[in-house]
Scaffold this active site. Structure first.
Site: not given
Length: 274
Positions: A100, A152, A175, A211
């Site tokens: 994840e 990272d 993001d 979203d």
């Protein structure tokens, strides 16, 4: 989130966060968590590329700080790119492992781990309060199938994970980098998909959710065009939110405001032997 994108849940303080928590002074130069996550675990060992994440500096509560000090040596790891990661050693032999990327404050990660204890979750982020919060949730819930990685995620995928080693990959609410000049920082791009596919076992699913409608359209376009993935939706397009992905409070608030959340589930295509 190192290659961990920032998730919406990471942008708000949890309800129990107190403004004055974890402010004890320490000698200048002394690390905040000597046995905890390092600020830049890969250091200068790898080229500095465009990052798809933005590290955030926010207050660590006393509970999060305590969890980092006690639990990081047990359940945490730094992504330094200097050694291969043995998933069987981390989670146990024959345990399927899902990566994840970007878990925010970790509530959804903890819930998914609780509902699927037979699957290991390797959760990557660079947000220190979120790392501490997820460790706290894991301990409170007795969730031995969570490991928290700091750094990272691209270095983790490229340098530390073996081919075909992952049973799934989740990228929830990365993001969106909405300004056009920042689109190159977005995580879901062809180069990333090629790397991810090389570490996913044939048939493993890459699950994205966002979203940000314009970003969702881009995700759908690049995933559909990539030869290593096929849409799990027979007629193409977005998938219904699967029951295993929890509806977070942040997401619920967005839905109440009319935001559209899109899920994309694409399967790693098995390639025929030459």
């Amino acid at each position: 989130m190192s290659e961990s994108p920032i998730t919406p849940d990471a942008r708000r303080r949890p309800d129990d966060a107190s403004p004055g928590a974890s402010t004890a002074s320490r000698p200048k130069g002394e690390p905040r968590f000597p046995d905890g996550p390092r600020p830049d675990p890969a250091g200068s060992h790898f080229e500095r590329r465009i990052r798809s994440f933005q590290p955030r500096r926010s207050r660590v509560t006393q509970g999060q700080s305590d969890a980092l000090r006690r639990l990081w040596p047990k359940w945490g790891l730094d992504i330094d790119g200097q050694r291969p990661l043995d998933l069987a050693e981390l989670f146990g032999a024959d345990v399927p492992v899902v990566l994840e990327i970007g878990f925010g404050m970790g509530e959804a990660t903890a819930q998914m781990a609780a509902e699927d204890p037979g699957t290991g979750i390797l959760a990557v982020d660079v947000h220190t309060p979120g790392q501490g919060n997820l460790l706290n949730l894991a301990e409170r819930g007795g969730l031995a199938n969570i490991r928290v990685a700091n750094g990272d995620a691209i270095i983790l995928l490229r340098e530390m994970l073996a081919p075909d080693s992952l049973s799934g990959l989740r990228v929830y609410f990365p993001d969106p980098w909405p300004k056009k000049r920042h689109h190159k920082r977005r995580l879901i791009q062809p180069e990333f998909l090629t790397l991810a596919a090389s570490r996913l076992a044939p048939g493993a699913v890459l699950h994205c959710a966002t979203d940000w409608e314009e970003y969702a359209e881009v995700m759908l376009e690049v995933l559909t065009a990539h030869p290593d993935f096929e849409n799990t939706v027979p007629d193409g397009g977005y998938a219904p939110r699967p029951a295993f992905r929890p509806l977070t409070r942040f997401e619920g608030q967005g839905l109440d405001k009319g935001h559209v959340v899109n899920d994309l589930l694409f399967r790693r295509v098995p390639h025929s032997a030459p």
